[in-house]
Design a protein around this motif. Sequence first.
Motif, mmCIF file in Angstrom:
data_model
loop_
_atom_site.group_PDB
_atom_site.id
_atom_site.type_symbol
_atom_site.label_atom_id
_atom_site.label_comp_id
_atom_site.label_asym_id
_atom_site.label_seq_id
_atom_site.Cartn_x
_atom_site.Cartn_y
_atom_site.Cartn_z
ATOM 1 N N GLU A 1 0.835 -1.204 0.000
ATOM 2 C CA GLU A 1 0.000 0.000 0.000
ATOM 3 C C GLU A 1 0.870 1.253 0.000
ATOM 4 N N ASN A 2 0.240 2.363 -0.273
ATOM 5 C CA ASN A 2 0.897 3.659 -0.240
ATOM 6 C C ASN A 2 1.475 3.908 1.153
ATOM 7 N N PRO A 3 2.733 4.361 1.258
ATOM 8 C CA PRO A 3 3.339 4.617 2.573
ATOM 9 C C PRO A 3 2.523 5.565 3.458
ATOM 10 N N SER A 4 1.876 6.550 2.855
ATOM 11 C CA SER A 4 1.059 7.487 3.637
ATOM 12 C C SER A 4 -0.153 6.786 4.250
ATOM 13 N N TYR A 5 -0.748 5.847 3.515
ATOM 14 C CA TYR A 5 -1.886 5.079 4.026
ATOM 15 C C TYR A 5 -1.450 4.214 5.218
ATOM 16 N N ILE A 6 -0.308 3.563 5.074
ATOM 17 C CA ILE A 6 0.204 2.736 6.168
ATOM 18 C C ILE A 6 0.470 3.602 7.398
ATOM 19 N N PHE A 7 1.087 4.757 7.189
ATOM 20 C CA PHE A 7 1.391 5.674 8.291
ATOM 21 C C PHE A 7 0.114 6.170 8.975
ATOM 22 N N GLU A 8 -0.865 6.586 8.202
ATOM 23 C CA GLU A 8 -2.113 7.083 8.800
ATOM 24 C C GLU A 8 -2.843 5.975 9.546
ATOM 25 N N SER A 9 -2.803 4.768 9.029
ATOM 26 C CA SER A 9 -3.404 3.626 9.733
ATOM 27 C C SER A 9 -2.681 3.382 11.049
ATOM 28 N N TYR A 10 -1.349 3.441 11.013
ATOM 29 C CA TYR A 10 -0.564 3.297 12.242
ATOM 30 C C TYR A 10 -0.989 4.350 13.268
ATOM 31 N N ARG A 11 -1.088 5.599 12.821
ATOM 32 C CA ARG A 11 -1.460 6.703 13.725
ATOM 33 C C ARG A 11 -2.846 6.505 14.321
ATOM 34 N N GLU A 12 -3.770 5.949 13.534
ATOM 35 C CA GLU A 12 -5.145 5.740 13.999
ATOM 36 C C GLU A 12 -5.283 4.475 14.851
ATOM 37 N N GLY A 13 -4.293 3.602 14.792
ATOM 38 C CA GLY A 13 -4.361 2.355 15.548
ATOM 39 C C GLY A 13 -5.256 1.304 14.931
ATOM 40 N N LYS A 14 -5.599 1.496 13.671
ATOM 41 C CA LYS A 14 -6.445 0.539 12.936
ATOM 42 C C LYS A 14 -6.297 0.807 11.457
ATOM 43 N N MET A 15 -6.633 -0.188 10.641
ATOM 44 C CA MET A 15 -6.586 0.004 9.199
ATOM 45 C C MET A 15 -7.745 0.909 8.791
ATOM 46 N N LEU A 16 -7.428 1.866 7.982
ATOM 47 C CA LEU A 16 -8.441 2.836 7.534
ATOM 48 C C LEU A 16 -9.174 2.345 6.305
#
Length: 153
Positions: free
Chosen positions: A138-153
């Motif tokens: 996946e796009n690195p930004s998507y992985i990062f935002e999912s990490y920040r949210e604590g769940k897959m977006l």
Amino acid sequence: MIGEGREAKKDNDLFFLCGLIDHIARKTKNVRAHVVNCLGKKRLEKIYDLADVYHCDNIDRVSDDFIKEAHIEMGTFDNEGECGYSIPSCWDIGKVYKRLIKMVAEDEKIEVIDALIKVYNSFISLKIDDYNSSVYYENPSYIFESYREGKML
């Protein structure tokens, strides 16, 4: 800057460290968090600092040395055996982790090794290491935002 490749030296050192973690995890059939925790912060910092030396040696010998030194025993996690698709290399996965760790370190204003420990011990690590899912490419930004949210977006 003279002497620099396409990326900064420390970025390449982080890439090597992440690839080595993945290589060790595959060899010992452990989740990546277990390998990171067995290696410990001090040893991770040493590998990161000396990555330019270690990467000149055979990856199997380097990984064997750290497996013995950190007393990493065989586990039962086999994400390669369970994969129904093409298996990414340890370097492919190392690149995914390197990007995420850099983003976390910058965002949280913490040292790279602290970010590495946090990332590998978060939920996202098992998601990245599920090669039957699409997370690792996946796009690195998507992985990062999912990490920040604590769940897959």
